[in-house]
Design an enzyme around this catalytic site. Sequence first.
Site, mmCIF file in Angstrom:
data_model
loop_
_atom_site.group_PDB
_atom_site.id
_atom_site.type_symbol
_atom_site.label_atom_id
_atom_site.label_comp_id
_atom_site.label_asym_id
_atom_site.label_seq_id
_atom_site.Cartn_x
_atom_site.Cartn_y
_atom_site.Cartn_z
ATOM 1 N N GLU A 199 -19.306 47.248 -12.601
ATOM 2 C CA GLU A 199 -20.114 47.092 -11.381
ATOM 3 C C GLU A 199 -19.208 46.698 -10.217
ATOM 4 O O GLU A 199 -18.331 45.847 -10.364
ATOM 5 C CB GLU A 199 -21.178 46.004 -11.565
ATOM 6 N N GLN B 86 -20.046 28.443 -9.510
ATOM 7 C CA GLN B 86 -20.559 29.809 -9.758
ATOM 8 C C GLN B 86 -21.461 29.836 -10.981
ATOM 9 O O GLN B 86 -22.543 30.417 -10.971
ATOM 10 C CB GLN B 86 -19.365 30.769 -9.941
ATOM 11 N N TYR C 178 -33.084 41.750 -19.614
ATOM 12 C CA TYR C 178 -32.722 40.329 -19.597
ATOM 13 C C TYR C 178 -32.756 39.802 -21.019
ATOM 14 O O TYR C 178 -33.843 39.703 -21.605
ATOM 15 C CB TYR C 178 -33.708 39.553 -18.700
ATOM 16 N N HIS D 164 -36.682 37.505 -18.106
ATOM 17 C CA HIS D 164 -36.447 37.366 -16.669
ATOM 18 C C HIS D 164 -36.831 35.958 -16.231
ATOM 19 O O HIS D 164 -37.790 35.367 -16.744
ATOM 20 C CB HIS D 164 -37.269 38.418 -15.899
ATOM 21 N N ARG E 68 -36.672 45.988 -8.952
ATOM 22 C CA ARG E 68 -37.619 45.439 -7.981
ATOM 23 C C ARG E 68 -36.865 44.702 -6.877
ATOM 24 O O ARG E 68 -37.191 44.796 -5.704
ATOM 25 C CB ARG E 68 -38.594 44.455 -8.667
ATOM 26 N N GLY E 69 -35.826 43.939 -7.263
ATOM 27 C CA GLY E 69 -35.149 43.087 -6.285
ATOM 28 C C GLY E 69 -35.852 41.752 -6.207
ATOM 29 O O GLY E 69 -36.957 41.577 -6.734
ATOM 30 N N ASP E 70 -35.205 40.812 -5.552
ATOM 31 C CA ASP E 70 -35.820 39.492 -5.410
ATOM 32 C C ASP E 70 -36.716 39.494 -4.185
ATOM 33 O O ASP E 70 -36.341 40.034 -3.143
ATOM 34 C CB ASP E 70 -34.734 38.421 -5.312
ATOM 35 N N ALA F 23 -40.534 47.103 -10.768
ATOM 36 C CA ALA F 23 -39.549 48.172 -10.992
ATOM 37 C C ALA F 23 -40.172 49.340 -11.750
ATOM 38 O O ALA F 23 -39.801 50.501 -11.519
ATOM 39 C CB ALA F 23 -38.349 47.612 -11.752
ATOM 40 N N THR G 265 -23.827 48.046 -6.191
ATOM 41 C CA THR G 265 -25.016 47.220 -5.930
ATOM 42 C C THR G 265 -25.643 47.543 -4.574
ATOM 43 O O THR G 265 -25.023 48.184 -3.705
ATOM 44 C CB THR G 265 -24.694 45.708 -5.984
HETATM 45 P P1 FAD Z 1 -39.138 43.950 -12.691
HETATM 46 O O1 FAD Z 1 -38.801 44.675 -13.932
HETATM 47 O O2 FAD Z 1 -40.177 44.526 -11.800
HETATM 48 O O3 FAD Z 1 -39.568 42.458 -13.095
HETATM 49 C C1 FAD Z 1 -39.718 41.447 -12.098
HETATM 50 C C2 FAD Z 1 -40.614 40.344 -12.651
HETATM 51 O O4 FAD Z 1 -41.951 40.815 -12.780
HETATM 52 C C3 FAD Z 1 -40.208 39.881 -14.065
HETATM 53 O O5 FAD Z 1 -40.460 38.511 -14.163
HETATM 54 C C4 FAD Z 1 -41.138 40.671 -14.962
HETATM 55 O O6 FAD Z 1 -41.303 40.012 -16.200
HETATM 56 C C5 FAD Z 1 -42.409 40.724 -14.114
HETATM 57 N N1 FAD Z 1 -43.236 41.916 -14.364
HETATM 58 C C6 FAD Z 1 -42.825 43.191 -14.527
HETATM 59 N N2 FAD Z 1 -43.882 44.016 -14.681
HETATM 60 C C7 FAD Z 1 -44.999 43.249 -14.597
HETATM 61 C C8 FAD Z 1 -46.399 43.501 -14.669
HETATM 62 N N3 FAD Z 1 -46.869 44.744 -14.862
HETATM 63 N N4 FAD Z 1 -47.261 42.448 -14.528
HETATM 64 C C9 FAD Z 1 -46.800 41.191 -14.322
HETATM 65 N N5 FAD Z 1 -45.471 40.885 -14.254
HETATM 66 C C10 FAD Z 1 -44.587 41.899 -14.376
HETATM 67 N N6 FAD Z 1 -30.757 42.750 -7.155
HETATM 68 C C11 FAD Z 1 -30.444 43.277 -5.939
HETATM 69 O O7 FAD Z 1 -31.013 42.865 -4.920
HETATM 70 N N7 FAD Z 1 -29.486 44.261 -5.803
HETATM 71 C C12 FAD Z 1 -28.827 44.763 -6.877
HETATM 72 O O8 FAD Z 1 -27.976 45.644 -6.731
HETATM 73 C C13 FAD Z 1 -29.145 44.242 -8.176
HETATM 74 N N8 FAD Z 1 -28.533 44.717 -9.280
HETATM 75 C C14 FAD Z 1 -28.911 44.249 -10.515
HETATM 76 C C15 FAD Z 1 -28.315 44.795 -11.657
HETATM 77 C C16 FAD Z 1 -28.667 44.341 -12.916
HETATM 78 C C17 FAD Z 1 -28.037 44.967 -14.131
HETATM 79 C C18 FAD Z 1 -29.627 43.303 -13.062
HETATM 80 C C19 FAD Z 1 -29.987 42.786 -14.426
HETATM 81 C C20 FAD Z 1 -30.206 42.742 -11.933
HETATM 82 C C21 FAD Z 1 -29.873 43.214 -10.656
HETATM 83 N N9 FAD Z 1 -30.462 42.697 -9.500
HETATM 84 C C22 FAD Z 1 -30.133 43.208 -8.270
HETATM 85 C C23 FAD Z 1 -31.394 41.565 -9.587
HETATM 86 C C24 FAD Z 1 -32.866 42.029 -9.727
HETATM 87 O O9 FAD Z 1 -33.269 42.676 -8.542
HETATM 88 C C25 FAD Z 1 -33.715 40.769 -9.988
HETATM 89 O O10 FAD Z 1 -33.435 40.273 -11.277
HETATM 90 C C26 FAD Z 1 -35.204 40.889 -9.737
HETATM 91 O O11 FAD Z 1 -35.753 39.570 -9.686
HETATM 92 C C27 FAD Z 1 -35.965 41.633 -10.836
HETATM 93 O O12 FAD Z 1 -35.732 42.971 -10.787
HETATM 94 P P2 FAD Z 1 -36.300 43.931 -11.973
HETATM 95 O O13 FAD Z 1 -35.943 45.297 -11.594
HETATM 96 O O14 FAD Z 1 -35.881 43.432 -13.306
HETATM 97 O O15 FAD Z 1 -37.867 43.681 -11.782
#
Ligand code: FAD
Length: 289
Positions: free
Chosen positions: A16, A210, A143, A147, A107-109, A122, A47
Site C-alpha cells: 500500500e 503510532q 477486520y 470493525h 465506506r470510509g470514516d 461499503a 489510498t
Molecule cells: P463497512 O463495511 O461499510 O462497515 C462500516 C461499519 O458498518 C462496520 O462497523 C460494519 O460492521 C457496519 N455495517 C456494515 N454493514 C452494515 C449493515 N448492513 N447494518 C449495520 N451495520 C453495518 N479509509 C479511507 O478513508 N481511505 C482509505 O484509503 C482507506 N483504506 C483502507 C484500506 C483497508 C485495507 C482497510 C481495512 C481500511 C481502509 N480505510 C480507508 C478505513 C475504512 O474506511 C474504515 O475502516 C471505515 O470505518 C470502514 O470502512 P468499510 O469499508 O469497512 O465499511
Amino acid sequence: MRIHEALANKQTFSVEVFPPKGDLPVEQALSMGRELAQLSPDFVSVTYSAGGSGNSENTVRVASALRRELGLTTCAHLTCAGTTVDQIDAFLAQLKEAGIHNVLALRGDRAPGQAKGDFAYASDLIRHIKEVSPGMSVGAACYFEGHVECEDFATSIEHLKMKCDAGADFLVSQLFFDNDLFLRFREAADRARIKTPVCCGVMPFTSVKQIQRMAFTCGATIPARVIKRLVAAGDDPAAMREAGVRYACEQLVGLAAEGVDGCHVYAMNRPDVARAAYDTLAGCGYLAR
Ligand code: FAD
C-alpha cells in the site's frame, strides 16, 4: 491484471502507498514506485482520503502514473461516506480512462456533520460498482478483530459476508499484530461460507504514539510481546524502526507458513520496508508459490 485473477493463480505480495503530500505527488510517487517495481509486487494499492484534502484527486493520478510509467498493477481505494452516485460514477470513469481495473471499495470514516450521501455501507458501493463497471475487480476491507464500530466479532463477520455477497472479489485486512487473530478470523469466515480470498495487511510499528493511535482508531490489540519490544527500543528511533520491521517480518513468515492467499504490506511510503518484507517472503519460499 485484475487482482482476483492473480489471487486465483498464486499467493500474492502487494504494497500500500498513499499519495505523497506537497506540490509534486506524482513525481515523488514515481521515484518511490521505481524502487517498488524492482520487487515485482502483484499489485500496489493507493489510498484515498476523503474530505477535500486534495489527496483524493491524487489517488487516480498516482495509481495511473505507477501503472503507465512503471507497468505496475494498481488498485485505487475509494470511499463512499457522504458521496453521491454521480461522484462515484465520475471517479469510476476516471479509473476507466486511466486503464485501472482494480478498486478497493470502502465506506470510509464518517465525519461529524457530513452529508448523508447515497451509500450507507461499503456493501452498497460494491453492489453499485459491480452494476455500472462489471469488468472491475472489486476489493473490500476486512477486520480480523471485527470493525471498531461493530458491537461484536460475529456481527462483523455477518457484515463482511454482505460485502462478499454484494460482489467483492477480494479482501484486504486491517493491520493486526497477532497472527492468532487471523486464524480465528479464517475459521469464522469458513463457517460463514466466505470464500473470497484475503490479503493479510501487515504494518510495522514505528513508535509508541503510532501504535497507540492504531489501537484507538482501528481497535488493534497490542500483544505483550510487542509491548516488550517497544520498551526495549526505548526512545531510540532507529532501534524502534528496526524492531517494528523485524516484528512485521516475523508476522509475514508466520502467515506464509499458514498458506495465506496474500500478504499486503503497509509500507508507509518507505521502500526499505517493502524491500524487507519482500526479502523475508522470498527467503521463506512464499514468493515462489
Ligand atoms: P463497512 O463495511 O461499510 O462497515 C462500516 C461499519 O458498518 C462496520 O462497523 C460494519 O460492521 C457496519 N455495517 C456494515 N454493514 C452494515 C449493515 N448492513 N447494518 C449495520 N451495520 C453495518 N479509509 C479511507 O478513508 N481511505 C482509505 O484509503 C482507506 N483504506 C483502507 C484500506 C483497508 C485495507 C482497510 C481495512 C481500511 C481502509 N480505510 C480507508 C478505513 C475504512 O474506511 C474504515 O475502516 C471505515 O470505518 C470502514 O470502512 P468499510 O469499508 O469497512 O465499511
